[in-house]
Design a protein around this motif. Structure first.
Motif, PDB file in Angstrom:
ATOM      1  N   THR A  93       0.831  -1.191   0.000  1.00 10.54           N
ATOM      2  CA  THR A  93       0.000   0.000   0.000  1.00 10.54           C
ATOM      3  C   THR A  93       0.871   1.249   0.000  1.00 10.54           C
ATOM      4  O   THR A  93       1.775   1.379   0.815  1.00 10.54           O
ATOM      5  N   THR A  94       0.585   2.128  -0.952  1.00 12.93           N
ATOM      6  CA  THR A  94       1.341   3.364  -1.083  1.00 12.93           C
ATOM      7  C   THR A  94       0.367   4.535  -1.058  1.00 12.93           C
ATOM      8  O   THR A  94      -0.606   4.544  -1.805  1.00 12.93           O
ATOM      9  N   ARG A  95       0.631   5.491  -0.203  1.00 14.83           N
ATOM     10  CA  ARG A  95      -0.180   6.704  -0.108  1.00 14.83           C
ATOM     11  C   ARG A  95       0.696   7.911  -0.433  1.00 14.83           C
ATOM     12  O   ARG A  95       1.878   7.926  -0.096  1.00 14.83           O
ATOM     13  N   LEU A  96       0.091   8.890  -1.048  1.00 14.92           N
ATOM     14  CA  LEU A  96       0.799  10.115  -1.407  1.00 14.92           C
ATOM     15  C   LEU A  96       0.723  11.068  -0.212  1.00 14.92           C
ATOM     16  O   LEU A  96      -0.011  12.060  -0.219  1.00 14.92           O
ATOM     17  N   ALA A  97       1.492  10.760   0.806  1.00 17.02           N
ATOM     18  CA  ALA A  97       1.415  11.480   2.084  1.00 17.02           C
ATOM     19  C   ALA A  97       1.696  12.971   1.937  1.00 17.02           C
ATOM     20  O   ALA A  97       0.958  13.803   2.484  1.00 17.02           O
ATOM     21  N   ARG A  98       2.739  13.327   1.200  1.00 13.41           N
ATOM     22  CA  ARG A  98       3.073  14.756   1.072  1.00 13.41           C
ATOM     23  C   ARG A  98       1.985  15.516   0.317  1.00 13.41           C
ATOM     24  O   ARG A  98       1.655  16.653   0.667  1.00 13.41           O
ATOM     25  N   THR A  99       1.416  14.886  -0.704  1.00 15.76           N
ATOM     26  CA  THR A  99       0.328  15.529  -1.447  1.00 15.76           C
ATOM     27  C   THR A  99      -0.881  15.708  -0.542  1.00 15.76           C
ATOM     28  O   THR A  99      -1.502  16.773  -0.518  1.00 15.76           O
ATOM     29  N   ARG A 100      -1.210  14.679   0.216  1.00 12.40           N
ATOM     30  CA  ARG A 100      -2.353  14.762   1.129  1.00 12.40           C
ATOM     31  C   ARG A 100      -2.126  15.851   2.187  1.00 12.40           C
ATOM     32  O   ARG A 100      -3.053  16.588   2.538  1.00 12.40           O
ATOM     33  N   GLN A 101      -0.899  15.972   2.672  1.00 18.21           N
ATOM     34  CA  GLN A 101      -0.582  17.009   3.658  1.00 18.21           C
ATOM     35  C   GLN A 101      -0.733  18.405   3.042  1.00 18.21           C
ATOM     36  O   GLN A 101      -1.263  19.327   3.670  1.00 18.21           O
ATOM     37  N   LYS A 102      -0.262  18.549   1.810  1.00 18.46           N
ATOM     38  CA  LYS A 102      -0.364  19.852   1.137  1.00 18.46           C
ATOM     39  C   LYS A 102      -1.827  20.226   0.943  1.00 18.46           C
ATOM     40  O   LYS A 102      -2.211  21.381   1.176  1.00 18.46           O
ATOM     41  N   VAL A 103      -2.648  19.277   0.536  1.00 19.52           N
ATOM     42  CA  VAL A 103      -4.071  19.556   0.348  1.00 19.52           C
ATOM     43  C   VAL A 103      -4.710  19.959   1.674  1.00 19.52           C
ATOM     44  O   VAL A 103      -5.527  20.881   1.719  1.00 19.52           O
ATOM     45  N   ALA A 104      -4.329  19.294   2.755  1.00 17.43           N
ATOM     46  CA  ALA A 104      -4.871  19.638   4.074  1.00 17.43           C
ATOM     47  C   ALA A 104      -4.495  21.072   4.447  1.00 17.43           C
ATOM     48  O   ALA A 104      -5.291  21.791   5.062  1.00 17.43           O
ATOM     49  N   ARG A 105      -3.293  21.502   4.055  1.00 14.84           N
ATOM     50  CA  ARG A 105      -2.809  22.856   4.359  1.00 14.84           C
ATOM     51  C   ARG A 105      -3.380  23.904   3.409  1.00 14.84           C
ATOM     52  O   ARG A 105      -3.837  24.963   3.833  1.00 14.84           O
ATOM     53  N   ALA A 106      -3.304  23.624   2.110  1.00 17.04           N
ATOM     54  CA  ALA A 106      -3.570  24.654   1.103  1.00 17.04           C
ATOM     55  C   ALA A 106      -4.881  24.470   0.338  1.00 17.04           C
ATOM     56  O   ALA A 106      -5.361  25.415  -0.287  1.00 17.04           O
ATOM     57  N   GLY A 107      -5.419  23.271   0.308  1.00 15.76           N
ATOM     58  CA  GLY A 107      -6.640  22.998  -0.448  1.00 15.76           C
ATOM     59  C   GLY A 107      -6.341  22.446  -1.835  1.00 15.76           C
ATOM     60  O   GLY A 107      -5.214  22.533  -2.337  1.00 15.76           O
ATOM     61  N   VAL A 108      -7.376  21.884  -2.433  1.00 13.70           N
ATOM     62  CA  VAL A 108      -7.249  21.239  -3.743  1.00 13.70           C
ATOM     63  C   VAL A 108      -6.888  22.243  -4.834  1.00 13.70           C
ATOM     64  O   VAL A 108      -5.958  22.032  -5.614  1.00 13.70           O
ATOM     65  N   VAL A 109      -7.611  23.351  -4.900  1.00 21.45           N
ATOM     66  CA  VAL A 109      -7.384  24.327  -5.984  1.00 21.45           C
ATOM     67  C   VAL A 109      -5.972  24.895  -5.920  1.00 21.45           C
ATOM     68  O   VAL A 109      -5.282  24.975  -6.940  1.00 21.45           O
ATOM     69  N   GLN A 110      -5.518  25.264  -4.735  1.00 22.93           N
ATOM     70  CA  GLN A 110      -4.160  25.813  -4.601  1.00 22.93           C
ATOM     71  C   GLN A 110      -3.111  24.768  -4.976  1.00 22.93           C
ATOM     72  O   GLN A 110      -2.113  25.094  -5.618  1.00 22.93           O
ATOM     73  N   THR A 111      -3.331  23.521  -4.602  1.00 24.51           N
ATOM     74  CA  THR A 111      -2.393  22.448  -4.955  1.00 24.51           C
ATOM     75  C   THR A 111      -2.301  22.304  -6.469  1.00 24.51           C
ATOM     76  O   THR A 111      -1.199  22.235  -7.037  1.00 24.51           O
ATOM     77  N   LEU A 112      -3.447  22.307  -7.135  1.00 20.57           N
ATOM     78  CA  LEU A 112      -3.458  22.200  -8.596  1.00 20.57           C
ATOM     79  C   LEU A 112      -2.790  23.418  -9.242  1.00 20.57           C
ATOM     80  O   LEU A 112      -2.041  23.277 -10.210  1.00 20.57           O
ATOM     81  N   GLN A 113      -3.043  24.606  -8.705  1.00 17.54           N
ATOM     82  CA  GLN A 113      -2.390  25.824  -9.219  1.00 17.54           C
ATOM     83  C   GLN A 113      -0.876  25.705  -9.099  1.00 17.54           C
ATOM     84  O   GLN A 113      -0.141  26.016 -10.043  1.00 17.54           O
ATOM     85  N   ASP A 114      -0.433  25.254  -7.945  1.00 14.16           N
ATOM     86  CA  ASP A 114       1.012  25.132  -7.722  1.00 14.16           C
ATOM     87  C   ASP A 114       1.632  24.130  -8.690  1.00 14.16           C
ATOM     88  O   ASP A 114       2.721  24.372  -9.219  1.00 14.16           O
ATOM     89  N   TRP A 115       0.954  23.026  -8.926  1.00 19.63           N
ATOM     90  CA  TRP A 115       1.479  22.031  -9.870  1.00 19.63           C
ATOM     91  C   TRP A 115       1.588  22.634 -11.264  1.00 19.63           C
ATOM     92  O   TRP A 115       2.605  22.473 -11.947  1.00 19.63           O
ATOM     93  N   ALA A 116       0.530  23.308 -11.699  1.00 17.39           N
ATOM     94  CA  ALA A 116       0.510  23.877 -13.055  1.00 17.39           C
ATOM     95  C   ALA A 116       1.561  24.975 -13.230  1.00 17.39           C
ATOM     96  O   ALA A 116       2.186  25.084 -14.283  1.00 17.39           O
ATOM     97  N   MET A 117       1.772  25.781 -12.189  1.00 16.59           N
ATOM     98  CA  MET A 117       2.666  26.929 -12.286  1.00 16.59           C
ATOM     99  C   MET A 117       4.124  26.590 -11.981  1.00 16.59           C
ATOM    100  O   MET A 117       5.004  27.413 -12.195  1.00 16.59           O
ATOM    101  N   SER A 118       4.375  25.382 -11.530  1.00 13.74           N
ATOM    102  CA  SER A 118       5.737  24.972 -11.201  1.00 13.74           C
ATOM    103  C   SER A 118       6.630  25.035 -12.450  1.00 13.74           C
ATOM    104  O   SER A 118       6.184  24.744 -13.559  1.00 13.74           O
ATOM    105  N   ALA A 119       7.882  25.409 -12.238  1.00 11.44           N
ATOM    106  CA  ALA A 119       8.835  25.504 -13.355  1.00 11.44           C
ATOM    107  C   ALA A 119       9.033  24.157 -14.044  1.00 11.44           C
ATOM    108  O   ALA A 119       9.260  24.096 -15.244  1.00 11.44           O
ATOM    109  N   LYS A 120       8.942  23.082 -13.271  1.00 11.48           N
ATOM    110  CA  LYS A 120       9.074  21.762 -13.903  1.00 11.48           C
ATOM    111  C   LYS A 120       7.888  20.908 -13.502  1.00 11.48           C
ATOM    112  O   LYS A 120       7.252  21.143 -12.479  1.00 11.48           O
TER     113      LYS A 120
END
Length: 178
Positions: A93-120
């Motif tokens: 079993t593998t969970r995306l712990a860091r992604t789940r933590q980021k969503v808990a902190r910043a929310g889904v929309v902000q997480t998606l924005q950050d992914w899209a706007m990332s340099a890589k």
């Protein structure tokens, strides 16, 4: 060559195709994650990638608790899909712990924005493309829910997908460029 039911090879293929059609219909109407996981395993064991893929896609569509059609549902569908694939590949079993933590902190929309706007691109973006699932990338989610994001975020998501040679027009639910 005669099969179990006294049919020739052609009859066996038709029976097999009929069985696959029945299973695909059952999958389409199934909302039981355990049954879907079982169909995925069995289909892979029997060399039926189409059945395995249908069961997988149905599974990840029913796992999110959020309302279907929302950005949150699409996001969690992606997370569940990615975790399922990684768990299968790693044999645990593998969970995306860091992604789940980021969503808990910043929310889904902000997480998606950050992914899209990332340099890589994220590792997840690359891994989903390698597994032929571009519609599950965060960038594809941004395009499907463009009104919830700024124009620069949508443009960045589109650029990243196009740079990866993804035909945006083939992604489900995405609007063409304006």
């Amino acid at each position: 060559m005669v099969g179990k039911k006294g049919l020739g090879v052609r009859g066996q293929r038709e029976d097999c195709m009929s069985d696959v059609a029945k299973i695909l219909s059952l999958i389409e109407n199934c909302n039981d994650p355990d049954k879907l996981r079982s169909w995925i395993r069995n289909a892979r064991d029997k060399g039926e990638p189409g059945v395995a893929d249908a069961a997988f896609r149905k599974l990840v569509s029913i796992l999110p608790k959020e309302k279907p059609g929302t950005v949150e549902h699409d996001f969690w569908q992606t997370i569940h899909a990615f975790e399922h694939v990684l768990s299968e590949e790693r044999g645990k079993t593998t969970r995306l712990a860091r992604t789940r933590q980021k969503v808990a902190r910043a929310g889904v929309v902000q997480t998606l924005q950050d992914w899209a706007m990332s340099a890589k691109s994220t590792d997840g973006f690359v891994m989903l493309l390698e597994r032929n699932m571009p519609e599950l990338t965060g960038e594809a989610i941004v395009l499907r829910h463009a009104p919830q994001f700024g124009a620069e975020v949508v443009a960045a998501a589109r650029r990243r997908l196009e740079a990866a040679d993804i035909d945006i027009a083939t992604l489900p639910g995405t609007a063409p460029a304006e």
